[in-house]
Design an enzyme around this catalytic site. Structure first.
Site, short mmCIF file in Angstrom:
data_model
loop_
_atom_site.label_atom_id
_atom_site.label_comp_id
_atom_site.label_asym_id
_atom_site.label_seq_id
_atom_site.Cartn_x
_atom_site.Cartn_y
_atom_site.Cartn_z
N CYS A 57 82.51 26.67 -22.96
CA CYS A 57 82.68 25.69 -24.04
C CYS A 57 81.92 26.02 -25.65
CB CYS A 57 82.14 24.42 -23.87
SG CYS A 57 80.73 24.91 -23.24
N CYS A 60 77.17 28.47 -24.67
CA CYS A 60 76.02 29.04 -24.74
C CYS A 60 76.11 29.85 -25.82
CB CYS A 60 76.15 30.21 -23.69
SG CYS A 60 76.11 29.07 -22.32
N CYS A 153 78.14 28.88 -15.82
CA CYS A 153 79.84 28.97 -15.73
C CYS A 153 80.18 30.50 -15.61
CB CYS A 153 80.85 29.00 -16.60
SG CYS A 153 80.36 26.95 -17.40
N CYS A 196 72.80 25.05 -18.81
CA CYS A 196 74.13 24.58 -19.44
C CYS A 196 73.67 24.02 -20.43
CB CYS A 196 74.91 23.39 -18.43
SG CYS A 196 76.54 23.42 -18.74
N HIS A 234 59.93 20.19 -10.75
CA HIS A 234 58.86 18.46 -9.70
C HIS A 234 57.74 19.28 -9.56
CE1 HIS A 234 58.76 14.51 -7.93
NE2 HIS A 234 58.53 15.47 -6.53
N CYS A 237 56.86 18.61 -13.96
CA CYS A 237 57.20 17.15 -14.50
C CYS A 237 56.23 16.50 -15.68
CB CYS A 237 58.23 16.52 -13.33
SG CYS A 237 58.45 15.77 -14.37
N CYS A 261 59.69 7.99 -13.33
CA CYS A 261 60.53 9.32 -11.91
C CYS A 261 61.54 8.99 -12.17
CB CYS A 261 59.77 9.75 -11.07
SG CYS A 261 60.48 10.59 -10.11
N CYS A 267 67.48 12.73 -10.64
CA CYS A 267 67.22 14.24 -11.03
C CYS A 267 66.81 14.75 -9.60
CB CYS A 267 65.44 14.16 -11.37
SG CYS A 267 64.67 15.27 -12.15
N CYS A 276 62.02 24.47 -18.31
CA CYS A 276 62.54 24.10 -19.71
C CYS A 276 60.97 23.50 -20.05
CB CYS A 276 63.82 23.27 -19.35
SG CYS A 276 65.36 23.60 -18.85
N CYS A 288 65.67 17.63 -21.21
CA CYS A 288 66.55 16.40 -20.70
C CYS A 288 65.07 15.29 -20.27
CB CYS A 288 66.97 16.81 -19.02
SG CYS A 288 68.10 18.28 -20.00
N CYS A 295 66.69 15.92 -14.56
CA CYS A 295 67.21 17.16 -15.03
C CYS A 295 68.59 16.99 -13.89
CB CYS A 295 66.02 18.15 -13.96
SG CYS A 295 66.65 19.42 -13.67
N CYS A 298 71.13 22.23 -13.87
CA CYS A 298 72.00 23.43 -14.69
C CYS A 298 71.75 24.80 -13.96
CB CYS A 298 72.32 22.61 -15.65
SG CYS A 298 71.23 23.13 -16.76
S1 SF4 Z 1 61.37 13.42 -13.32
FE1 SF4 Z 1 61.92 14.05 -11.79
S2 SF4 Z 1 61.36 16.83 -11.65
FE2 SF4 Z 1 60.52 14.43 -12.82
S3 SF4 Z 1 58.68 13.61 -10.71
FE3 SF4 Z 1 60.28 12.89 -10.89
S4 SF4 Z 1 61.51 13.34 -9.47
FE4 SF4 Z 1 60.34 15.59 -10.11
S1 SF4 Z 2 66.10 20.21 -17.44
FE1 SF4 Z 2 67.09 20.34 -16.04
S2 SF4 Z 2 69.72 19.73 -16.50
FE2 SF4 Z 2 67.58 19.72 -18.63
S3 SF4 Z 2 68.19 22.05 -19.15
FE3 SF4 Z 2 66.81 22.43 -17.65
S4 SF4 Z 2 67.85 23.23 -15.87
FE4 SF4 Z 2 68.76 22.48 -16.99
#
Ligand code: SF4
Ligand code: SF4
Length: 356
Positions: A57, A60, A153, A196, A234, A237, A261, A267, A276, A288, A295, A298
């Site tokens: 697309c 990137c 991709c 992505c 995770h 997070c 969560c 997720c 990220c 995200c 998440c 990707c």
């Molecule tokens: S939002 Fe996703 S990454 Fe964050 S604690 Fe929950 S399951 Fe884990």
């Molecule tokens: S948080 Fe997860 S879904 Fe969002 S850009 Fe990063 S790897 Fe991709």
């Protein structure tokens, strides 16, 4: 775009900014900054970069050039010699095809691939200038020094791999390695930068590393730089405390669930390795989970097909020292004992004990 192309030559101070940021990204010592700056100054105009587009697309490329702070991208575009890029180059039609032929007739360029490569019906489902993308990739790899696959991709097939054209990434179709280009690839290094879209800073850092040290940083089993893909979402997070407390978001419209969560909303953080959470996008801390979306994984070879539907929970969680967790059972128990203020870890351990 104007900030990208209508700007004066980069100053030493700007080179230093890029060097500092790239070294930090790669987890390397800032003491190497003078060496990086020297490499950027001395390699101005080289190496050549050929950037191909297949089934994709152009997200990137957009991610790279539309970064909120375009300095790094602009400096890299000044430093390298971008010989072919269908979206950014002025030439079109026959002139563009000639530019590609000229560029790949020389040795030692960096080949950037954006987009998946369809193999069904001998590659018929993506043709450019009358040639299949599969054949263009094959021709372009022969004289390249290294191959950089930008985005999901090109790395693993991404969205197109879920379709009917037998689309693949350059080395992988999802988790499975294929050998379509082995004969022309030889021992050339391949770097996968899935997501992505691709995170622009990761491409800048890889090019800076290559210009400075003449090689690529350490990679994981899927050819991803460990510096960017070494840790689980995770484990880092900001909502992990909510997971531990059994606070799972079920209704985006409920203000009482803000910050919960996102596991039950699909997720893939427990399986996704990326950074990220550390650097965000477009020069900000946004990504995200910070904008209340799960998440979708990707960064992983399973994306998109295995992770779809993206907003549905598909897997059980495996916790270190505890094993596989049946989240429905946990949720029911958590609801029953919420008033007692018992943590999810206690509940999970108890349930595991009952099972065994
Ligand atoms: S939002 Fe996703 S990454 Fe964050 S604690 Fe929950 S399951 Fe884990
Ligand atoms: S948080 Fe997860 S879904 Fe969002 S850009 Fe990063 S790897 Fe991709």
């Amino acid at each position: 775009m104007d900030t990208l192309f209508l700007r004066p030559k980069p100053t030493r101070r700007e080179f230093l900014q890029v060097a500092t940021a790239s070294l930090a990204l790669l987890g390397l010592s800032q003491a190497l900054s003078p060496r990086v700056v020297k490499a950027l100054e001395e390699t101005s105009g080289k190496p050549a970069v050929v950037w191909l587009h297949g089934q994709e697309c152009t997200g990137c490329s957009e991610s790279f050039v539309n970064s909120l702070d375009p300095t790094a991208a602009a400096i890299i575009l000044d430093t390298i010699s971008l010989r072919y890029h269908e979206t950014l180059m002025a030439a079109s039609g026959y002139h563009a095809e000639e530019a590609l032929e000229d560029a790949i007739s020389e040795n030692g360029y960096l080949l950037v691939i954006e987009g998946a490569i369809p193999l069904a019906d001998d590659g018929l489902y993506c043709t450019i200038g009358g040639k299949t993308f599969k054949d263009i990739v094959r021709e372009s790899v022969k004289n390249a020094a290294a191959v950089i696959c930008v985005g999901s991709c090109a790395s693993f097939g991404g969205f197109p791999a879920a379709g009917p054209t037998d689309a693949v990434g350059f080395l992988y179709k999802n988790t499975k390695k294929h050998h379509e280009f082995d004969d022309v690839l030889g021992d050339k290094p391949v770097i996968n930068l899935p997501r992505c879209p691709m995170h622009p800073e990761s491409l800048v850092a890889i090019i800076v590393h290559y210009l400075t040290f003449g090689d690529i940083p350490p990679l994981d089993d899927f050819q991803r730089p460990i510096a960017f893909y070494g840790e689980l979402m995770h484990d880092n997070c900001p909502r992990r405390g909510q997971f531990e407390a059994g606070h799972f978001l079920t209704d985006w419209g409920d203000p009482n669930q803000a910050g919960y969560c996102l596991y039950l909303k699909g997720c893939k953080g427990p399986w996704a390795r990326h950074d990220c959470w550390k650097r965000g996008w477009n020069g900000t801390s946004a990504y995200c989970i910070n904008v209340n979306a799960p998440c979708i994984g990707c960064s992983e070879p399973e994306f998109y097909e295995r992770f779809s539907p993206l907003y549905d929970r598909q897997f059980d969680v495996t916790l270190p020292g505890i094993g596989k967790v049946d989240i429905d059972k946990v949720m029911a128990t958590v609801a029953a004992i919420a008033a007692a203020g018992i943590g999810i870890d206690t509940v999970i351990t108890k349930l595991k004990g009952e099972e065994s």
